[in-house]
Design a protein around this motif. Structure first.
Motif, PDB file in Angstrom:
ATOM      1  N   ASP A   1       0.738  -1.170   0.282  1.00 37.99           N
ATOM      2  CA  ASP A   1       0.003  -0.395   0.030  1.00 37.99           C
ATOM      3  C   ASP A   1       0.704   1.473   0.295  1.00 37.99           C
ATOM      4  O   ASP A   1       0.425   2.267  -1.011  1.00 37.99           O
ATOM      5  CB  ASP A   1      -1.023  -0.249   0.884  1.00 37.99           C
TER       6      ASP A   1
ATOM      7  N   ARG B   1       3.015   1.375  -3.760  1.00 40.66           N
ATOM      8  CA  ARG B   1       1.876   2.178  -4.768  1.00 40.66           C
ATOM      9  C   ARG B   1       1.258   3.053  -4.204  1.00 40.66           C
ATOM     10  O   ARG B   1       0.960   4.281  -5.185  1.00 40.66           O
ATOM     11  CB  ARG B   1       0.281   0.895  -4.064  1.00 40.66           C
TER      12      ARG B   1
ATOM     13  N   GLU C   1       2.034   6.060  -6.882  1.00 40.69           N
ATOM     14  CA  GLU C   1       0.449   6.690  -7.739  1.00 40.69           C
ATOM     15  C   GLU C   1       0.640   8.296  -7.286  1.00 40.69           C
ATOM     16  O   GLU C   1       0.093   9.371  -8.016  1.00 40.69           O
ATOM     17  CB  GLU C   1      -0.968   6.452  -7.150  1.00 40.69           C
TER      18      GLU C   1
END
Length: 181
Positions: free
Chosen positions: A102, A105, A109
């Motif tokens: 997480d 990511r 992002e």
């Protein structure tokens, strides 16, 4: 461990093997055979199914049990129930991996979003740019993304007034341009 009251059954190899998890049965039978025929001690990690149908994980350590003439009359050793430990360790490992994923990511992002804004490119193209920089510099993608986000955050403290004004207007009026469904 298997669910029997002590003394209620006669312990035999067949009885013990009947409680082995089906996928583990053959492996455990081979280990027992090697212990008896080749005089090897045994060490195994496998599953059993108790009399209630519950599957448990065990580490088993054992050796041959000999009589006065050195004839094999059984086995001697111990079982360690690691069901809860393995479950907890596995859950902790999975949780840590998911948390790390997480975090990775999220920063990737953010970096993609910054590239999309800065260059007016798609998300896929932004990812391609990050991947290219990672491969070209032999630097982990997450490290590239993290550094980009950190440096942009320090730069974002003083964006031009015209950019800030356009951004503010875009944010305040964004709902007006969402197509009705």
């Amino acid at each position: 461990m298997h669910g029997y009251t002590p003394g209620a059954v006669t312990t035999t190899t067949e009885l013990l093997l009947s409680h082995k998890y089906p996928d583990d049965h053959r492996q455990v039978a081979k280990i027992l055979e090697r212990m008896i025929s080749d005089a090897e001690p045994l060490s195994s990690r496998h599953r059993i199914i108790d009399t209630t149908g519950l599957t448990r994980q065990f580490i088993v350590v054992g050796d041959r049990l000999l009589d006065n003439t050195d004839a094999v009359i059984g086995t001697s050793g111990f079982y360690i129930d690691v069901t809860d430990t393995l479950g907890t360790d596995l859950q902790e490992s999975v949780t840590e991996a998911v948390d790390e994923l997480d975090k990775t990511r999220a920063v990737i992002e953010q970096a993609k979003g910054a590239l999309m804004l800065g260059y007016g490119i798609s998300a896929d193209r932004a990812f391609d740019v990050l991947t290219w920089r990672s491969q070209h510099t032999n630097t982990k993608l997450r490290a590239i993304a993290t550094q980009l986000v950190q440096e942009l955050a320090s730069e974002a403290g003083s964006p031009s007034e015209s950019f800030r004004a356009r951004f503010d207007h875009l944010l305040i009026t964004i709902h007006e341009r969402i197509p009705q469904q």
